[in-house]
Design a protein around this motif. Sequence first.
Motif, mmCIF file in Angstrom:
data_model
loop_
_atom_site.group_PDB
_atom_site.id
_atom_site.type_symbol
_atom_site.label_atom_id
_atom_site.label_comp_id
_atom_site.label_asym_id
_atom_site.label_seq_id
_atom_site.Cartn_x
_atom_site.Cartn_y
_atom_site.Cartn_z
ATOM 1 N N LEU A 407 -0.519 3.058 5.537
ATOM 2 C CA LEU A 407 -1.442 1.921 5.479
ATOM 3 C C LEU A 407 -0.750 0.633 5.943
ATOM 4 O O LEU A 407 -1.353 -0.193 6.635
ATOM 5 C CB LEU A 407 -1.961 1.746 4.050
ATOM 6 C CG LEU A 407 -2.876 2.871 3.539
ATOM 7 C CD1 LEU A 407 -3.144 2.699 2.065
ATOM 8 C CD2 LEU A 407 -4.176 2.891 4.312
ATOM 9 N N CYS A 463 -5.226 2.483 -1.083
ATOM 10 C CA CYS A 463 -6.154 1.479 -0.546
ATOM 11 C C CYS A 463 -6.506 0.447 -1.610
ATOM 12 O O CYS A 463 -6.567 -0.751 -1.340
ATOM 13 C CB CYS A 463 -7.437 2.154 -0.052
ATOM 14 S SG CYS A 463 -7.251 3.072 1.471
ATOM 15 N N ALA A 501 -8.985 1.173 5.061
ATOM 16 C CA ALA A 501 -9.800 1.857 4.053
ATOM 17 C C ALA A 501 -11.019 2.520 4.697
ATOM 18 O O ALA A 501 -11.437 3.612 4.292
ATOM 19 C CB ALA A 501 -10.239 0.874 2.976
#
Length: 986
Positions: A407, A463, A501
């Motif tokens: 991420l 997330c 996300a």
Amino acid sequence: MDLLIAQITTDLRSSDALRQSSALLQALQQCAAGRDVSALARTAATEILSAPSSAVCKRLALDLLRALPLPPDLLDPLLLTSLRSDLSFPDPDVAASSIASFPSLPSHLLPSLLSSAHADIAAALSSPAESLRLAAVTSLSSLLPRDDLALMCSTNPSLMAHATTWWGRLAELALDSADAVSAGAFEALARLFQELEGRRMSRLAGDKLVDGEGALAVRAQWAADAIDFIWSRRNMLIARTMVMPVESFRVTVYPLVHAAKMVASGVVNTLRRIAKPGDTTIADSVESSAEKLVGVSDIVSHLLPFLSSLDPPLVFEVGINMLALADVPGGKPEWASAAIIAILTLWDRQEFSSMRETIVRAVVTNLHLLDLGMQVSLFKRLLQMVRNLRAESDRMHALACICRTALCVDLFAKESVRRGQKPVPGTDVISLFEDVRVKEDLNSVTSKNLFREELVASLVESCFQLSLPLPELKNSGTESRVIGALAYGTGYGALNWTEPALDVVEVCRPCVLWDCNGRTYAIDCYLKLLVRLCHIYDTRGGVKTIKAGASQDQILNETRLRNLQLQLIRDLREIHTPRISSRLIWAISEHFDLEGLDPLLADDPEDPLNIIISNMHKILFNTDSSATTSNRIQDVQAVLICAQRLGARNARAGQLLSKELEEFRASTSADSVTKHQSRYVLQVIKYVTNHPDNRWVGVGDATGDYPFSHHTLTVQFSEASAAQDRKLEGLVHKAIRELWRPNPSQLTLLQTKGIGALHKEHPKACTLTGSSDPCYIEAYHLADPTDGRITLHLKILNLTELELNRVDIRVGLSGALYYMDGFSRTVRHLRNLVSQDPVQSSVTVGVSHFERCSLWVQVLYYPFYGSGGSADYEGDYAEEDSQMMRQKRSLRPELGEPVVLRCQPYKIPLAELLLPLECSPVEYFRLWPSLPAMVECTGTYTYEGSGFKATAAQQYDSSPFLSGLKSISSKPPCCRSGISCARRKP
């Protein structure tokens, strides 16, 4: 057995060293077999330790005395005298045997022995005999870093002075000419650094010693002195390690690297301030940053050639420590990449297989030190490596690291593209799932593999962590680069975390079709993230336009979410489990754009609204109520609330749902409570239909809430799948919390909050006895909600003026408690209770299920203990009859009649058994319908708060959990079955 003990005693009293050693070996063998040979203790002490004997016999005798259950005061003077005299023995082997036994001595003997023998210990450290030097180094290296000795040094200045001198001597012995002595000294320094860094609690005689500020200051001073010595003599130490054998070289790596890391990062200055908290004259080290960089580079250049060694443990040790140096100021990504490549080569060669978990943990924890291209190339490979890990905790930690780094890389790359740089291929989250095996796992409906659930849960939780504000870290550490990358990536806008996300919810969409045998944790995580994203982008109002002020990115994201919702509605027909269907309907119904549907397709079965309502019909009229496929009470409640939301928002949905609800009310599938709730929903829909311009604000607004979140419960569910969900959730949460919010170390706490942060407060104690009782007992308990374990700690105080020779504490259980060791060890025997002298005792119990429970304490005094065992036999025959003499010698003291004191019951509050992990009040009240059906029907979760005030619930003054349980107990019986009452607004 008596003959054997007599034979061993005879051998011990002989002056033959061979016979004595064989006799001691035989005694140790009998002791290991569980036989009682305590009769040999005094003979071994007097004939071996106190008399001239060989070093082998002395060591064996000390081992035997350690293994026997002896009273602490039996051999103390004898033992100390013999050890003290052996220290100055001319034969170095005997002196080595004596000093090697120091770590095995009880704590209360150490201060006097070490203070009186400090000259002999100093002489042993400087002895020309290598064996004596090695024994002294080995003994001190295991003795000095211990918790109990650090505590003693903090209160004993003379012992502290001696220990500081010994540490300086140990550091100098790292340059000793003997390889074994040098390696032992390096190992001692490594143990000191590890004890300060990791603060592993020593368990001595069953006690956990908590590091106070005194012990921490003592260790900090020793560590700072050792670091200064290593840093100032680093070139000499490096030269000394180069001539050591390879098997000894491994222990020299950690002390060198740790000292360099402490100096380069400036932590050594913190250690100096902790060592002398009130001293304001301590200045930071005056070394220039260039000198620090040169010193660190010298150590890296020294270690780098050993990465290509043929010895796997050496490669691993060097690689792990080089990763630590890559993160200090001035560290280079090339050092990390060289170390990680070397460590992964061990995996590829199938060597060092016992350390597979440690290899993966080391690589994924330091993944952020690599450059972007190498991180991307490692992602898919690491996923395959993690799949093969055996330990679940290691697998979850590794998955959390991979997901977080993916991420971060995604955010960093997107922000770089926005700023005009070239895109790096493979940086998006979707590239994680391009691997064939991962794709097959995600799309397979019947796969039994838990790995895919763990991956989805870790991705989604990462997330959520990305959406939270990031902590400010003052000290540079392993987190610094990740936090820096995130701050750089999220600097453009607060909602940038939603882009990765969105990738996650698109890629993980097949998870709603899984047949998980009742496990729903990963699917709940996924749907919770979907609801959050739909709420942020307000998808119920349709896709915004540029005229409405929407940016291109917002329009793109809303379009992606709308398409995803339509795909999920089509997937509804392929879901065969009512539990998953109801959750997916909840996630879609509140945030789906009903006004944007085509009115011409109103009669088409492919219309999204028709698909939703047909699936709601299946759930309402589902008759399969088996525990593994349906929690029907919860499913029906969720569908009825969704019907209210859909019907209040759209006229066509209101007409269709009114027919469904009327049919449901008239059927046998509805019980009395659901009929009332259906009537209530119908009234809401009817009112909204008749007054389209006067809608209720509470009905019309979206909440963005997803109520099906799991909680860590210690109660045992009736389904194995829910227990597995709970276990998986605990592992994921623990891994994510360790990663994103690492617990501050004691050094950090000391810097930020001062000395007071180190004191650990006990809970409030409750008195269990009356004011006029001859004994005062107070108790507190510590609960471990994850393991379902409760420890009761008792303090017993003898208020009489007599010394009680024997007191028994009995603890009885009522409710769902059981003893942790499997059998009823209810009695704790206490001896010699002196008047007004408090004595501690504790008992640990497990909780089997959710039910009211109490601990009942009884105290049994034996005032006549020992009075009848030594009765004198009168008469002439007593001296002549051997049978009578043997009986007289074997008589034990009689117990006599006990005096029983029954204490007040110690009640365990239900909040200790039902402890949600972290939840809002709304989630907490949604928790109780998800309890097992048996608990719901019997209503055993009503909390009894009245009665005896020392219920241990008093320590929680205003706990939301207790107030929740009290409000549940005051509800009417219809609400205890797990459904909202018609009188309560949903």
